[in-house]
Design an enzyme around this catalytic site. Sequence first.
Site, PDB file in Angstrom:
ATOM      1  N   SER A   1       0.832  -1.200   0.000  1.00 53.59           N
ATOM      2  CA  SER A   1       0.000   0.000   0.000  1.00 53.59           C
ATOM      3  C   SER A   1       0.866   1.249   0.000  1.00 53.59           C
ATOM      4  CB  SER A   1      -0.857  -0.035   1.270  1.00 53.59           C
ATOM      5  OG  SER A   1      -1.420   1.209   1.524  1.00 53.59           O
TER       6      SER A   1
ATOM      7  N   TYR B   1      -1.917  -0.623  11.063  1.00 56.48           N
ATOM      8  CA  TYR B   1      -2.146  -1.161   9.713  1.00 56.48           C
ATOM      9  C   TYR B   1      -0.967  -0.789   8.804  1.00 56.48           C
ATOM     10  CZ  TYR B   1      -3.710  -1.611   4.943  1.00 56.48           C
ATOM     11  OH  TYR B   1      -3.763  -1.930   3.607  1.00 56.48           O
TER      12      TYR B   1
ATOM     13  N   LYS C   1       2.021  -3.319   6.989  1.00 63.06           N
ATOM     14  CA  LYS C   1       2.410  -3.432   5.572  1.00 63.06           C
ATOM     15  C   LYS C   1       3.922  -3.221   5.423  1.00 63.06           C
ATOM     16  CE  LYS C   1      -1.475  -4.474   3.676  1.00 63.06           C
ATOM     17  NZ  LYS C   1      -1.716  -5.753   3.050  1.00 63.06           N
TER      18      LYS C   1
END
Length: 385
Positions: A141, A188, A192
């Site tokens: 991401s 989060y 990643k």
Amino acid sequence: LDIGGGNSPFIMVVGGLGYIGSHTVLELLKANYNVLIIDDLSNSYESVLHRIKALASEYFAAQDKPIPALHLRQLDYRSPCMRSILASYSISGVIHFAAYKSVEESIRMPLRYYSNNVCGLVDFLSLLEEFGIKNFVFSSSATVYGENANCGVPLREELCVHHPETIIDDHGFERQMIPGAMGLTSPYGRSKFMCESILADIAFSDPSWSITALRYFNPVGCHESGLLGEDPRQKPSNLVPVIATVLAGIKPVLDIFGTDWKTPDGTAVRDFIHVVDLARGHIAALAASATGRTKAAFRAYNLGTGRGHTVREVLQSLEVTSSRAIPVREVGRRAGDVGFCVADVQRAETELQWKAEKTLADCSADVWNFTKGQCEPRTPDEMVY
Ligand code: NAD
Ligand code: WQD
């Protein structure tokens, strides 16, 4: 639920019934790959499989060709059953979408995120290594750029690295990139970055891996048929799905988080990429890995359009497409947000020979088509609201 068969190897798609996974599975089938989906339906519905199947059947019927195999195993990818599945299939590559993705929830429940997104990945990679499956595509991401995004220019992959990396800078000088990422603002986001670091470490230790991390910018839109789209069990928090809930009359008003960014209209700028373009990016990554075009055992690519739009531009685009006014309320900035986040897409264009083709207007048209055509309204017990 299995359809098709044959002896060709399968691409295993973990999390393949979710928003990005389902569009990618359809593109894989269209590119003639056999597909095995692993999904525990924690954020998706089994009906998605039937919709993929319907669209693929229509596509292959038009060409008078048989549809490739499409299998589903409804399973948590951390389950011990994964061993017997890997033993019974010939797998030529894995695309890994399965993760929890709510930034806000990750701040409240970090262990839930580290368990699924990081620990799950580590155990899964060990299992894949055991079976000699080393062709791996990972959903990363733009969140890995953290606050580097605010630099105000399109982000190059080198702005986030996991091993010291020598690059030639814009002035032709050799520069050593310092590993790490700046100001990752949520568990989060950190999950990643950790996953990418783990993948880079594995590839560094054993160059027979071929690992591609695809850094998605802001995926929006859906399949033009209106059959596939973003239909999560979790309450949506991303801009376009939230606008869709306003258009559908579920939510009365859209809160605009921040109107004081240094951007043309004061609202934040993002690189919105159509999910079908994004799905095609995965096919390009598999193809590049098969031909050895990517060279490195670990390589990260931005998947974006290279162009930014403000929150207000997205809103206006959906108002025009739907011919409806979207009520808004201007509120303060959301914690952890950046004002600007746009991809530099040169690396993906050159090495993956992939380019986004669809526009923001295409995204809006498809989102509206999906939103108004939702034929299966969810009952409250189906949702995790
Ligand atoms: P999604 O929630 O729609 O899809 C994820 C799918 O994985 C769901 O079908 C869910 O049921 C499944 N899943 C989750 N945990 C699982 C587990 N332990 N075992 C088996 N299945 C499991 O999310 P998405 O938007 O399609 O995102 C896919 C990937 O892309 C995620 O890794 C996400 O972090 C990443 N990503 C998403 C965005 C975005 O804005 N949507 C942006 C950047 C990166
Ligand atoms: C875009 C803009 C909001 C909702 C997130 C994750 C990132 C990646 C993509 C997974 C921001 C504004 C939003 C609303 C608003 N996901 N907004 N009102 O924050 O760029 O990225 O999703 O990897 O990791 O952080 O996307 O769609 O949430 O927000 O004003 O109700 O829209 O403040 O400026 P974001 P987003």
